[in-house]
Design an enzyme around this catalytic site. Structure first.
Site, mmCIF file in Angstrom:
data_model
loop_
_atom_site.group_PDB
_atom_site.id
_atom_site.type_symbol
_atom_site.label_atom_id
_atom_site.label_comp_id
_atom_site.label_asym_id
_atom_site.label_seq_id
_atom_site.Cartn_x
_atom_site.Cartn_y
_atom_site.Cartn_z
ATOM 1 N N HIS A 367 32.751 26.574 1.756
ATOM 2 C CA HIS A 367 34.114 26.040 1.819
ATOM 3 C C HIS A 367 34.139 25.362 3.292
ATOM 4 C CE1 HIS A 367 35.166 29.021 -1.360
ATOM 5 N NE2 HIS A 367 34.300 28.299 -1.733
ATOM 6 N N ARG A 475 37.797 14.230 -2.810
ATOM 7 C CA ARG A 475 37.429 15.712 -3.270
ATOM 8 C C ARG A 475 39.012 16.393 -3.353
ATOM 9 N NH1 ARG A 475 32.545 15.144 -0.138
ATOM 10 N NH2 ARG A 475 30.753 15.791 -1.564
ATOM 11 N N ARG A 511 39.165 12.697 -7.499
ATOM 12 C CA ARG A 511 38.446 13.235 -8.375
ATOM 13 C C ARG A 511 39.133 14.667 -8.747
ATOM 14 N NH1 ARG A 511 32.507 15.750 -6.631
ATOM 15 N NH2 ARG A 511 33.889 17.189 -5.783
ATOM 16 N N GLU A 610 26.537 13.284 -12.911
ATOM 17 C CA GLU A 610 25.965 14.380 -11.874
ATOM 18 C C GLU A 610 24.732 15.373 -12.573
ATOM 19 O OE1 GLU A 610 29.255 16.530 -9.065
ATOM 20 O OE2 GLU A 610 29.845 15.820 -10.834
ATOM 21 N N ASN A 633 24.308 14.643 -5.279
ATOM 22 C CA ASN A 633 24.062 16.124 -4.633
ATOM 23 C C ASN A 633 23.844 16.900 -5.908
ATOM 24 O OD1 ASN A 633 24.912 14.997 -2.204
ATOM 25 N ND2 ASN A 633 26.953 16.037 -2.402
ATOM 26 N N ASP A 634 24.313 16.751 -6.802
ATOM 27 C CA ASP A 634 24.250 17.634 -8.169
ATOM 28 C C ASP A 634 23.155 16.966 -8.807
ATOM 29 O OD1 ASP A 634 25.738 19.979 -7.877
ATOM 30 O OD2 ASP A 634 27.369 18.799 -8.015
ATOM 31 N N CYS A 681 27.957 8.391 -4.855
ATOM 32 C CA CYS A 681 28.659 9.038 -3.662
ATOM 33 C C CYS A 681 28.215 10.329 -2.767
ATOM 34 C CB CYS A 681 30.118 9.226 -4.341
ATOM 35 S SG CYS A 681 30.212 10.342 -5.628
HETATM 36 C C1 PEP Z 1 27.752 15.263 -5.837
HETATM 37 O O1 PEP Z 1 27.484 16.246 -6.472
HETATM 38 O O2 PEP Z 1 27.059 14.381 -5.378
HETATM 39 C C2 PEP Z 1 29.393 15.141 -5.362
HETATM 40 C C3 PEP Z 1 29.572 14.207 -4.555
HETATM 41 O O3 PEP Z 1 29.929 16.288 -5.520
HETATM 42 P P1 PEP Z 1 30.097 17.466 -4.737
HETATM 43 O O4 PEP Z 1 29.105 17.406 -3.579
HETATM 44 O O5 PEP Z 1 31.454 17.659 -4.148
HETATM 45 O O6 PEP Z 1 29.412 18.483 -5.614
HETATM 46 MG MG MG Z 2 28.976 17.405 -7.441
#
Ligand code: PEP
Ligand code: MG
Length: 752
Positions: A367, A475, A511, A610, A633-634, A681
């Site tokens: 966090h 977010r 989101r 994702e 990212n995910d 993103c």
């Molecule tokens: C992602 O997964 O790319 C994303 C933007 O979400 P977060 O990083 O908040 O999981």
């Molecule tokens: Mg994500």
């Protein structure tokens, strides 16, 4: 301990303390100290070895060994018996040292005639400072009482070292906390910063390690423990019985257990009887517990150690009268240094207050990292070594968030190289600022929309300065994470409304709440899941606990108040989930209409992509989604089955890996078939080379941190994306694993 030994020990400590009052220089004081210990312990030899750097111990004073060896004899951590005591943080007590495991003969010291050896680590709260050694001619092991007395002396030496009692002329006796140090960690947020250390929880300084009156001292300790018990009981009372408070209650129960522990108190009383002050006794037991439990692989024991640490610090604050006030004002250009920190605590510092953040623990997705990223403040996580015990408030510090390096008390060469780097970055920023009004249009005429990611209202002004066209990802977790209970609908509506105000009519993609996995709400019952990243998170929680999701959707509709509203659902893995979530939003709009609230002028409902599964969803899914945003990212972590939080694997697979890029191109193709707008993103969108490759694969919209908009635009404007695609396709067909090498080579050619 026998009374006679006790008074002998007290006598020695008193004499040690007296040396502090004398006007002697560091070396003279050290020489005096070894003399005192040798005569009091009736050993022929007493030596003090101190750390010269983190890996090297140096003989700094001796009574009984060859004086010529002082400042000459050195050993590495773990080398010889001295190095072993230091490395393990444990006493080494040998009757026949030359035949003991790991013995190393140091001919220059003349120690061969002293077979018995007792080395006691000089540590302060896990911080290794040196080793106190006594040796004698008679081949015997030292008794338990003698070892204990040496431990007490070592404790006082640790406090004296900490107070700078042995600092004097010459390199060898430079004070601790004055050497330049380098720490390597993980990159939590890029950027560079120079400033001064601001410790989140500064160490308590004990100025009186030795006390003359054990009765009064014991009384002081008991009173402080009574106060501590009362405060723990009060804290326990203030925590409700609600299951969501379970974890906090468990910690407090552990506090209470320690605070009422007879053996803890007894050990500290023994330390006081031996001549230590109440504060030094608390620290001695804290250090001993660290040595015992610190290396344990048992997570439960390590957590209890942390509890004991916290409790000991509270006790020290009561004893020293420092209370909760850390006493340290904010230094100029403050760089926060902490073992770890929660998002709420970090937000309390306020954005403008910090130039950088260095965490000993923490992780990229923690966090705190989210807040730091939201603030665009350079952040280093997992800073190796023990920066919280090495750094002092006000120390000069330089944070290189690009490389994951921290320079503490840097020397001149580092300072000038670092400042050059800052100046270069500032120049580059100026260049990017010049592009602000220009489109991100490639040489062959492809226009790429560049949006920004955000999570706090405070970030919105960056839209103007960066030239972002809108917010591609807002977010909404932070407003939930930084509180002790679920925020109210009205609070959320007010926040979202201010976000829309600040965006001044530009599109903001909200989101819905993405919690679970690494983002755990403090007030939500925590399920111990074997695999949290694959567990109950994001839309899965939203659809199971619809109350919170519906409340958030209502807040968004009310915030729009007649303006356009764009909502996106996280972590959708199958069409049904999107359908269900979308239906909730449509139902809420209907409900708001019936209640007579003003409805949004236009509603767009999209989804994150994702998980690989959703890329293969039926065509109807793509038709129903108003837009899709690839959460790289995910997506990348699931595509490669490599945990984004795990330092051992997270960099193992390149984003420009042929399989991943091919997958991205396939997603773009599927979206094109149904004319579904698609953007990217994840963090990679903010890396110029990656962003350029995504654009070459057909993405026309990217969302990134505001600071990345300039660099990405700069590169896109310089290249022909059609050519870039040819380079990528050629590389893909050549059988390489990643196209990075070919792309870089092509770019170098382009630059000439
Ligand atoms: C992602 O997964 O790319 C994303 C933007 O979400 P977060 O990083 O908040 O999981
Ligand atoms: Mg994500």
């Amino acid at each position: 301990m026998a009374e006679q030994t006790e008074s002998k020990s007290r006598n020695l400590l008193r004499r040690l303390k007296d040396t502090l009052a004398e006007d002697t220089a560091g070396q003279a004081r050290l020489d005096q100290v070894v003399g005192l210990i040798a005569s009091s312990m009736q050993t022929e030899v007493c030596s003090i070895y101190l750390f010269r750097d983190a890996e090297t111990l140096e003989l700094c004073a001796t009574e009984g060994l060859n004086p010529e060896a002082v400042h000459q004899t050195r050993m590495k951590l773990g080398e010889g018996l001295v190095g072993r005591a230091a490395r393990d943080g444990r006493v080494v007590n040998e009757a026949d040292a030359p035949n003991a495991r790991g013995f190393r003969y140091m001919p220059e010291t003349g120690e061969e005639v002293f077979p018995s050896f007792c080395g006691v680590p000089i540590t302060r709260l896990g911080d290794k400072l040196g080793v106190l050694v006594v040796q004698s001619r008679e081949a015997r092991a030292f008794s338990e009482d003698e070892v204990y007395a040496l431990e007490v002396v070592a404790m006082v030496l640790a406090e004296m070292t900490e107070l700078g009692a042995f600092v004097g002329e010459g390199e060898a006796l430079r004070a601790r906390h004055t050497n330049p140090m380098l720490f390597r960690g993980g990159v939590g947020q890029e950027g560079v910063a120079e400033g001064h250390v601001w410790l989140h929880e500064p160490r308590v300084v004990v100025t009186n390690p030795v006390a003359d009156d054990p009765v009064a001292e014991t009384e002081r300790l008991r009173n402080a423990i009574d106060q501590l018990r009362v405060s723990v009981d009060d804290m326990l009372k203030s925590v409700g019985q609600d299951p969501i408070d379970k974890e906090q209650r468990e910690v407090l129960e552990a506090f209470r257990m320690f605070a009422n522990s007879r053996s803890w108190l007894k050990r500290m009383e023994e330390d006081i009887a031996a001549g230590l002050s109440a504060e030094a006794a608390v620290e001695k037991e804290q250090s001993a517990a660290r040595a015992r439990l610190g290396e344990s692989s048992d997570a439960y024991l390590r957590e209890r150690l942390q509890d004991l640490d916290d409790l000991s610090n509270r006790l020290l604050r009561i004893l020293t009268g420092q209370g909760n006030d850390t006493g340290a004002g904010r230094p100029e250009n403050a760089i926060l240094v902490a073992r770890n920190i929660g998002p709420g605590e970090l937000l309390d510092y306020g954005r403008g207050e910090l130039k950088g953040i260095v965490l000993e623990q923490g992780s990229v997705g923690s966090h705190a990292a989210i807040v730091a990223r939201a603030w665009a403040v350079p952040l280093i996580v997992h800073a190796g070594g023990q920066i919280t015990s090495e750094a002092l408030n006000g120390d000069h510090i330089m944070v290189d968030g690009d490389q994951g390096i921290v320079h503490l008390r840097p020397d001149e060469t580092v300072v000038s190289a670092f400042r050059d780097k800052i100046a270069m970055q500032a120049k580059a920023q100026e260049r990017y600022a010049g592009l602000r009004e220009l489109p991100a249009e490639s040489k062959d005429g492809c226009k790429i929309e560049l949006h920004m990611n955000a999570g706090l209202i405070a970030e919105l002004p960056s839209m103007e300065s960066s030239g972002a066209e809108g917010v591609g990802l807002f977010r909404t977790e932070l407003q939930f994470l930084a509180r002790n209970s679920v925020p109210k609908r009205s609070e959320l509506a007010a926040i979202y409304s201010r976000v829309l105000d600040a965006a001044g009519g530009r599109r903001v993609v909200f989101r819905t709440l993405d919690i679970g996995s690494d983002k755990v709400l403090p007030y939500m019952k925590r399920e111990d899941e074997p695999n949290p990243a694959l567990g109950w998170r994001a839309i899965r929680v939203g659809l199971d606990k619809v109350g919170v999701m519906r409340m958030q959707l209502q807040a968004l509709i009310r915030a729009a108040n007649g303006r356009p509203l764009t909502v996106m659902f996280p972590f959708v893995a199958q069409f049904e989930e999107f359908k269900a979530a979308r239906q909730h939003l449509l139902d809420e709009i209907e409900r708001e209409r019936k209640l007579g609230h003003v409805l949004p002028e236009k509603v767009e409902i999209g989804t994150m992509l994702e998980t690989p599964s959703i890329a293969f969803a039926p065509r109807q899914f793509f038709e129903m989604a108003d837009f899709i945003s690839i959460g790289g990212n995910d997506l990348k972590q699931f595509f490669f089955a490599a945990d984004r939080e795990n330092e051992r694997v997270r960099r193992r697979y390149d984003t420009l890996n042929v399989s991943f890029l091919t997958f991205i191109a396939q997603i773009v193709r599927r979206c094109d078939e149904t004319n579904t707008p698609v953007s990217f993103c994840g963090e990679d969108a903010g890396r110029p080379i990656e962003a350029m490759c995504f654009a070459a694969m057909g993405l026309r919209s990217l969302s990134m941190r505001p600071a990345s908009v300039g660099p990405v635009k700069h590169l896109i404007r310089r290249v022909d994306l059609g050519e870039a695609r040819k380079v990528i396709d050629r590389a893909c067909n050549s059988g390489v694993q990643s196209v990075r090498g070919d792309v870089m080579e092509w770019l170098r050619g382009e630059a000439q």
